[in-house]
Design an enzyme around this catalytic site. Structure first.
Site, mmCIF file in Angstrom:
data_model
loop_
_atom_site.group_PDB
_atom_site.id
_atom_site.type_symbol
_atom_site.label_atom_id
_atom_site.label_comp_id
_atom_site.label_asym_id
_atom_site.label_seq_id
_atom_site.Cartn_x
_atom_site.Cartn_y
_atom_site.Cartn_z
ATOM 1 N N HIS A 116 0.854 -1.197 0.000
ATOM 2 C CA HIS A 116 0.000 0.000 0.000
ATOM 3 C C HIS A 116 0.888 1.245 0.000
ATOM 4 C CE1 HIS A 116 -3.163 2.836 1.103
ATOM 5 N NE2 HIS A 116 -3.989 1.906 0.661
ATOM 6 N N ASP B 188 -7.896 -5.287 -0.230
ATOM 7 C CA ASP B 188 -8.359 -6.166 -1.311
ATOM 8 C C ASP B 188 -8.052 -7.637 -1.092
ATOM 9 O OD1 ASP B 188 -7.558 -3.448 -3.389
ATOM 10 O OD2 ASP B 188 -9.567 -4.264 -3.071
HETATM 11 C C1 SDX Z 1 -6.158 -0.018 -3.070
HETATM 12 O O1 SDX Z 1 -4.245 4.433 -2.174
HETATM 13 C C2 SDX Z 1 -5.263 3.873 -1.581
HETATM 14 O O2 SDX Z 1 -5.718 4.281 -0.525
HETATM 15 C C3 SDX Z 1 -5.848 2.689 -2.332
HETATM 16 C C4 SDX Z 1 -6.883 1.855 -1.578
HETATM 17 C C5 SDX Z 1 -8.161 2.641 -1.351
HETATM 18 O O3 SDX Z 1 -8.880 2.317 -0.396
HETATM 19 O O4 SDX Z 1 -8.500 3.488 -2.212
HETATM 20 O O5 SDX Z 1 -6.366 1.459 -0.331
HETATM 21 C C6 SDX Z 1 -7.296 0.625 -2.366
HETATM 22 O O6 SDX Z 1 -5.924 0.279 -4.209
HETATM 23 C C7 SDX Z 1 -5.298 -0.997 -2.323
HETATM 24 C C8 SDX Z 1 -4.060 -1.506 -3.172
HETATM 25 C C9 SDX Z 1 -4.544 -2.603 -4.125
HETATM 26 N N1 SDX Z 1 -3.473 -2.960 -5.068
HETATM 27 C C10 SDX Z 1 -2.797 -4.127 -4.969
HETATM 28 O O7 SDX Z 1 -2.992 -4.974 -4.099
HETATM 29 C C11 SDX Z 1 -1.783 -4.352 -6.088
HETATM 30 C C12 SDX Z 1 -0.471 -4.879 -5.509
HETATM 31 N N2 SDX Z 1 0.144 -3.792 -4.751
HETATM 32 C C13 SDX Z 1 1.140 -2.996 -5.425
HETATM 33 O O8 SDX Z 1 1.041 -2.902 -6.789
HETATM 34 C C14 SDX Z 1 1.546 -1.743 -4.656
HETATM 35 O O9 SDX Z 1 1.797 -2.129 -3.372
HETATM 36 C C15 SDX Z 1 0.617 -0.544 -4.653
HETATM 37 C C16 SDX Z 1 0.171 -0.173 -6.019
HETATM 38 C C17 SDX Z 1 -0.584 -0.801 -3.816
HETATM 39 C C18 SDX Z 1 1.401 0.627 -4.041
HETATM 40 O O10 SDX Z 1 2.387 0.960 -4.946
HETATM 41 P P1 SDX Z 1 3.546 2.005 -4.568
HETATM 42 O O11 SDX Z 1 3.221 2.766 -3.336
HETATM 43 O O12 SDX Z 1 3.858 2.780 -5.809
HETATM 44 O O13 SDX Z 1 4.738 1.064 -4.156
HETATM 45 P P2 SDX Z 1 5.901 0.655 -5.124
HETATM 46 O O14 SDX Z 1 5.345 0.085 -6.365
HETATM 47 O O15 SDX Z 1 6.854 1.802 -5.216
HETATM 48 O O16 SDX Z 1 6.567 -0.552 -4.295
HETATM 49 C C19 SDX Z 1 7.638 -0.305 -3.376
HETATM 50 C C20 SDX Z 1 8.449 -1.606 -3.413
HETATM 51 C C21 SDX Z 1 8.909 -1.981 -4.814
HETATM 52 O O17 SDX Z 1 10.090 -2.777 -4.682
HETATM 53 P P3 SDX Z 1 11.537 -1.998 -4.839
HETATM 54 O O18 SDX Z 1 11.505 -1.269 -6.144
HETATM 55 O O19 SDX Z 1 11.648 -1.083 -3.623
HETATM 56 O O20 SDX Z 1 12.550 -3.134 -4.807
HETATM 57 O O21 SDX Z 1 7.643 -2.712 -2.974
HETATM 58 C C22 SDX Z 1 7.469 -3.628 -4.039
HETATM 59 C C23 SDX Z 1 7.828 -2.905 -5.304
HETATM 60 O O22 SDX Z 1 8.297 -3.817 -6.280
HETATM 61 N N3 SDX Z 1 6.047 -4.022 -4.006
HETATM 62 C C24 SDX Z 1 5.604 -5.262 -4.209
HETATM 63 C C25 SDX Z 1 4.207 -5.194 -4.016
HETATM 64 N N4 SDX Z 1 3.855 -3.938 -3.713
HETATM 65 C C26 SDX Z 1 4.991 -3.209 -3.716
HETATM 66 N N5 SDX Z 1 6.250 -6.398 -4.530
HETATM 67 C C27 SDX Z 1 5.474 -7.509 -4.660
HETATM 68 N N6 SDX Z 1 4.139 -7.537 -4.485
HETATM 69 C C28 SDX Z 1 3.467 -6.405 -4.164
HETATM 70 N N7 SDX Z 1 2.129 -6.424 -3.974
#
Ligand code: SDX
Length: 441
Positions: free
Chosen positions: A310, A367
Site C-alpha cells: 500500500h 483487497d
Molecule cells: C487499493 O491508495 C489507496 O488508498 C488505495 C486503496 C483505497 O482504499 O482506495 O487502499 C485501495 O488500491 C489498495 C491496493 C490494491 N493494489 C494491490 O494490491 C496491487 C499490488 N500492490 C502494489 O502494486 C503496490 O503495493 C501498490 C500499487 C498498492 C502501491 O504501490 P507504490 O506505493 O507505488 O509502491 P511501489 O510500487 O513503489 O513498491 C515499493 C516496493 C517496490 O520494490 P523496490 O523497487 O523497492 O525493490 O515494494 C514492491 C515494489 O516492487 N512491491 C511489491 C508489491 N507492492 C509493492 N512487490 C510484490 N508484491 C506487491 N504487492
C-alpha cells in the site's frame, strides 16, 4: 485560505537566492512544505512522479495513519463504524460530516427508496452490451448516462444535495445488480420499497422467479460492513480523479464515472478481482504460496502479489483485519470450508515472514480478503470491483463536494519536466533521405 497552521519556515537556497517556504501542520501532526508560490518566486516546479510526496489538498473527511494502521471517517475509527453502523449511516456521515439522527436517517432512507429505479429507457442499454461485457465498463457508462436522464443535476446539484446523493447511491446499486442479471442471463429484478439498502441489493442480485430469495441477516450485515470498509480512503487514485474532474466543474455524474474507471485498474480497486484469480489459478495448478511469493519478488517480472502492499499503510491495513474477520464469519455461516481461504491464510503467513516483504513493509491491504467474502456470498469475481465502487461512492461524493465547496479551489493542472525533441520543422524532416526516398516510390 488554509485551515492548516504555519508552524515554521524552510529555507531553499538556489542560484544565490534564498526562498522561505512556510511549513504547515495538519490537525493530526502531518507537516507539509507550502510550495504554492515556488514557481512564481523561483521559477522552480517540484518533481514528484506518482505524487508520493505531495499533498494536493486540505481535507476534513478521512484520516489515515499509515504507520500505526489507523483509518477514521470524520473522526470515527473504521472498526467502530463497521461494528455499530449501517453503510447508509456511514454514507450520510461522509457526505454531511455527522451521523444522521433517527429522523434524518428515515428521510434519507425514503429518498434512497424514491430514487432506486432507473429510467426504463436505461434498461435497454443493458441488452445492447455483449454478454461478456465487464460490469465496470457498464457501470461507468451508465453513471455518466444518468446525467442525460437527470439534467437538472447537470448544472449544480448543491441545492439538492440529498437528492443527488441518494439518487446516485441508490441508482448505482441498481445498475450494479442489473449488470449482474445481464451477465447471468436472468430477468432483472426491480428494487423493493420494503427492503433496506443492502437487503435490496442482495434481493435484486439473487431473487429469480424460481428462487424466492430471502435476505439472510448475517450476509446483509457482512455486506454492510464490507461496504463501510470501502467508503473512503483520503486521496487515493480514483478519489484524486473524481476531485480532478470535479475541479473543471464537470458535473458529479461525469466525475464519478471517471472515478469508476480509475478504480478498475488492478493496482487499485481491480486488485480484489486479481487476488481471487491468482488464488484460483494457484490452487488449480498446484502452485505453492512460497512459489507465488518468490514470483512476486522477481524484479524482472512486473508480477505483484495482489492484495499486498500500500502507498500509505506500512503496517497491516486496518480494513484487512476487519475484512478477514467478516470473510471467515461468512464462509463459516455458509457452512462452507473454502480451500481458497485456507490457501490465502497460508499465503499471508508466508509473505509476512518473508524478508523482501518485511523490508518493504508489504502487508495485506483491503483487497486481500474482501473477494473471498463476496465469493462466499455468491457474488462472481467480475463483480468484485463493482462492489468496491458501491462502497466507495459516498467517499467520492464527499470528496467531490469538498473540492467544489472549498475556498480558492482551482482546476487541477500539474506541470512537467519536458524531455522531448527540440524545435524542428516539417520541411527539414521531409528533406531528409528517409522521407525524400518515400516520396519517389
Ligand atoms: C487499493 O491508495 C489507496 O488508498 C488505495 C486503496 C483505497 O482504499 O482506495 O487502499 C485501495 O488500491 C489498495 C491496493 C490494491 N493494489 C494491490 O494490491 C496491487 C499490488 N500492490 C502494489 O502494486 C503496490 O503495493 C501498490 C500499487 C498498492 C502501491 O504501490 P507504490 O506505493 O507505488 O509502491 P511501489 O510500487 O513503489 O513498491 C515499493 C516496493 C517496490 O520494490 P523496490 O523497487 O523497492 O525493490 O515494494 C514492491 C515494489 O516492487 N512491491 C511489491 C508489491 N507492492 C509493492 N512487490 C510484490 N508484491 C506487491 N504487492
Amino acid at each position: 485560505m488554509t485551515l492548516t497552521k504555519k508552524i515554521s519556515t524552510a529555507r531553499l537556497s538556489f542560484e544565490g537566492h534564498d526562498y522561505d517556504l512556510p511549513v504547515l501542520e495538519g490537525d493530526m501532526g502531518e507537516r507539509g512544505l507550502d510550495v504554492r508560490n515556488l514557481l512564481k518566486d523561483s521559477g522552480l516546479v517540484t518533481f514528484d512522479p506518482g505524487m508520493v510526496n505531495t499533498a494536493v489538498c486540505e481535507s476534513n473527511i478521512t484520516y489515515v495513519d499509515g504507520k500505526n494502521g489507523i483509518l477514521r471517517y470524520r473522526g470515527y475509527d473504521i472498526e467502530d463504524l463497521a461494528e455499530h453502523c449501517s453503510f447508509l449511516e456511514v454514507a450520510y456521515l461522509l457526505v454531511h460530516g455527522f451521523l444522521p439522527t433517527p429522523s434524518e436517517y428515515s428521510a434519507f432512507s425514503k429518498l434512497m427508496n424514491l430514487h432506486s429505479m432507473l429510467h426504463e429507457n436505461m434498461r435497454n442499454f443493458f441488452s445492447l452490451y455483449p454478454d461478456h461485457a465487464h460490469p465496470m465498463a457498464i457501470l461507468s457508462a451508465m453513471v455518466v448516462s444518468l446525467s442525460t436522464f437527470y439534467p437538472e443535476l447537470e448544472s449544480d446539484p448543491m441545492e439538492a444535495i440529498d437528492i443527488t446523493v441518494s439518487r446516485l447511491l441508490s441508482k448505482l446499486r441498481t445498475i450494479a445488480a442489473f449488470s449482474y442479471k445481464k451477465y447471468m442471463g436472468h430477468p432483472i429484478v426491480y428494487p423493493r420499497s420494503d427492503l433496506r439498502y443492502c437487503e435490496n441489493f442482495l434481493n435484486m442480485m439473487f431473487y429469480t422467479p424460481v428462487n424466492n430469495y430471502e435476505p439472510d441477516p448475517v450476509i446483509t450485515r457482512a455486506l454492510n460492513q464490507l461496504l463501510i470498509l470501502h467508503a473512503d480512503h483520503e486521496q487515493n487514485c480514483s478519489t484524486s480523479v473524481v476531485r480532478a474532474v470535479g475541479s473543471s466543474h464537470a458535473n458529479l455524474y461525469a466525475s464519478i464515472s471517471a472515478g469508476v474507471c480509475a478504480l478498475w485498474g488492478p493496482l487499485h480497486g481491480g486488485a480484489n478481482q486479481r487476488v481471487l484469480e491468482v488464488l484460483e489459478d494457484a490452487l488449480r495448478n498446484n502452485i505453492s504460496p512460497k512459489a507465488l511469493v518468490e514470483k512476486a519478488k522477481d524484479r524482472h517480472s512486473n508480477y505483484r502479489l495482489y492484495g499486498f502492499g500500500h502507498r500509505v499503510y506500512k503496517t497491516y491495513d486496518p480494513r484487512a483485519k476487519v475484512a478477514k474477520k467478516v470473510c471467515t464469519q461468512v464462509i463459516k455461516h455458509m457452512s462452507q470450508s473454502d480451500p481458497l481461504l485456507d490457501y490465502a491464510q497460508e499465503l499471508e503467513q508466508v509473505a509476512l515472514a518473508d524478508n523482501y516483504f518485511q523490508e518493504r513493509s508489504l502487508y495485506p491491504n483491503v483487497d486481500f480478503f474482501t473477494g473471498l467474502a463476496y465469493r462466499a456470498m455468491g457474488i462472481p469475481v467480475n463483480m468484485f470491483t463493482v462492489m468496491f465502487a458501491i462502497g466507495r461512492l459516498p467517499g467520492w461524493i464527499a470528496q467531490w463536494l469538498e473540492q467544489r465547496d472549498g475556498e480558492g479551489q482551482r482546476i487541477v493542472r500539474p506541470r512537467q519536466l519536458y524531455v522531448g525533441p527540440g524545435m524542428r520543422t516539417v520541411e527539414e524532416t521531409l528533406a531528409t533521405d528517409l522521407y525524400a526516398k518515400k516520396k519517389t516510390k
